[in-house]
Design an enzyme around this catalytic site. Structure first.
Site, PDB file in Angstrom:
ATOM      1  N   ASP A  12     -60.024  34.884  42.289  1.00 29.49           N
ATOM      2  CA  ASP A  12     -59.452  35.258  40.989  1.00 29.49           C
ATOM      3  C   ASP A  12     -58.499  36.427  41.263  1.00 29.49           C
ATOM      4  O   ASP A  12     -58.499  36.994  42.362  1.00 29.49           O
ATOM      5  CB  ASP A  12     -60.586  35.697  40.041  1.00 29.49           C
ATOM      6  N   SER A  13     -57.731  36.812  40.257  1.00 28.80           N
ATOM      7  CA  SER A  13     -56.880  37.987  40.402  1.00 28.80           C
ATOM      8  C   SER A  13     -57.710  39.264  40.538  1.00 28.80           C
ATOM      9  O   SER A  13     -57.211  40.279  41.015  1.00 28.80           O
ATOM     10  CB  SER A  13     -55.989  38.120  39.170  1.00 28.80           C
ATOM     11  N   CYS A  75     -60.460  31.105  37.735  1.00 30.86           N
ATOM     12  CA  CYS A  75     -59.315  31.791  37.150  1.00 30.86           C
ATOM     13  C   CYS A  75     -58.464  30.724  36.484  1.00 30.86           C
ATOM     14  O   CYS A  75     -57.973  29.807  37.161  1.00 30.86           O
ATOM     15  CB  CYS A  75     -58.527  32.494  38.256  1.00 30.86           C
ATOM     16  N   GLU A 154     -60.413  45.299  34.070  1.00 28.20           N
ATOM     17  CA  GLU A 154     -60.324  45.731  35.477  1.00 28.20           C
ATOM     18  C   GLU A 154     -60.662  47.211  35.620  1.00 28.20           C
ATOM     19  O   GLU A 154     -61.186  47.647  36.634  1.00 28.20           O
ATOM     20  CB  GLU A 154     -58.917  45.473  36.031  1.00 28.20           C
ATOM     21  N   CYS A 186     -59.796  32.791  29.660  1.00 23.14           N
ATOM     22  CA  CYS A 186     -59.509  33.656  30.799  1.00 23.14           C
ATOM     23  C   CYS A 186     -60.865  34.163  31.249  1.00 23.14           C
ATOM     24  O   CYS A 186     -61.674  34.606  30.420  1.00 23.14           O
ATOM     25  CB  CYS A 186     -58.619  34.825  30.376  1.00 23.14           C
ATOM     26  N   HIS A 188     -61.846  36.725  32.666  1.00 23.57           N
ATOM     27  CA  HIS A 188     -62.161  38.133  32.421  1.00 23.57           C
ATOM     28  C   HIS A 188     -62.852  38.322  31.058  1.00 23.57           C
ATOM     29  O   HIS A 188     -63.632  39.257  30.872  1.00 23.57           O
ATOM     30  CB  HIS A 188     -60.881  38.983  32.409  1.00 23.57           C
TER      31      HIS A 188
END
Ligand code: DGL
Length: 286
Positions: A12-13, A75, A154, A186, A188
């Site tokens: 994932d990012s 992701c 994040e 998403c 996240h």
């Protein structure tokens, strides 16, 4: 190393894919997993399909070089950009991607209005257009890219005041239009679950596809004879997760602790000329 004892590769990012990692480990406790967070480039959402595809292809190459027997892309943005090309490049490797869960949302909505929270690059991709086209006929699909929310998560502020402001701006107009189902498009966003629930109230359904992704990984491993041995006679019951980041390992370690309650060792990797390399000499890169 036998095929079944090789790890699953996941990327994932950043920390978003940990919401899927949690489901994978619950479903497949014996598997070893390499979790790669491309925090040098987070967020992926505003970068566009081409750039995210290039990152994703290089990460997949690296995970395959590390022995990955299956790649899962927890992701939505990287899946939108790279799932199709990766499947073309590695026809013999099982690859599991994600798409916003519009299908179950459209099946369950009673008001006929569904809200999708995902990134701009996910909304731009063919995968999203195709799920809406195939599964949301007759349903109103409202979209919001929640600008800034990935950055808040994040930074360890998934349920902080700024995250709440972003989510209120996205969700309140949707509620005003009669939305009764929210797709967490998403990976996240499940970490902001409490705030989302608080804003939408108890009657709105929140759809997180993580358990479905874990079941899909399980069935592909079984089909390919790739599942790690578990149960009677197995050398160990629990697999090991290796964490890697192209960003700051200490920050990643802190997030893993906050989000999964785990004290992890996080390895640092570096991007050099478009490819990933393990960090050889700490001093050289500082
Ligand atoms: N977690 C990712 C997703 O599911 C990417 C978020 C981002 O980096 O913008 O889309």
């Amino acid at each position: 190393m036998t095929a079944s004892s090789r790890p699953i590769g996941a990327f994932d990012s950043g920390v978003g894919g940990l919401s899927v990692l949690r489901a994978l480990r619950a479903q497949l406790p014996a598997e070893d997993i390499i979790y790669f967070a491309d925090q040098a480039h987070v967020p992926y959402g505003p970068r566009g399909l081409d750039e995210v595809r290039r990152f994703s292809e290089a990460i997949a190459r690296y995970l395959i070089a590390q022995g990955a027997k299956l790649i899962v892309i927890p992701c939505n943005t990287a899946s939108a950009a790279a799932l199709k090309p990766l499947r073309q490049q590695y026809p013999d490797l099982p690859i599991v991607g994600m798409e916003p869960a519009v299908k179950p949302a459209a099946e369950h909505t009673e008001s006929g209005v569904v809200g999708v929270l995902a990134t701009p690059t996910t909304f731009e991709g063919e995968l999203y257009a195709s799920v809406v086209e195939r599964f949301a006929q007759g349903v109103t699909v409202l979209q919001d890219a929640c600008p800034g929310l990935v950055e808040e998560i994040e930074a360890g502020r998934a349920n902080g005041p700024q995250a709440r402001r972003i989510l209120e701006a996205a969700l309140q107009p949707m509620l005003g239009s009669g939305m009764d189902t929210v797709v967490l498009g998403c990976t996240h966003y499940p970490f902001a679950f409490d705030t989302i629930r608080d804003i939408v109230g108890p009657a709105v359904r929140l759809v997180d596809p993580a358990p479905a992704v874990a079941r899909r990984v399980e069935s592909l491993l079984a089909e390919g004879g790739l599942a790690a041995a578990s149960g009677v006679g197995a050398t160990r019951e629990r697999g090991v997760t290796r964490y890697m980041t192209s960003g700051d390992p200490a920050a990643m370690q802190q997030r893993v602790h906050e989000l999964l309650g785990e004290d992890a060792v996080v390895e640092r990797v570096d991007w050099l000329a478009g490819e990933i390399h393990p960090q050889m000499n700490t001093d050289k890169h500082r």
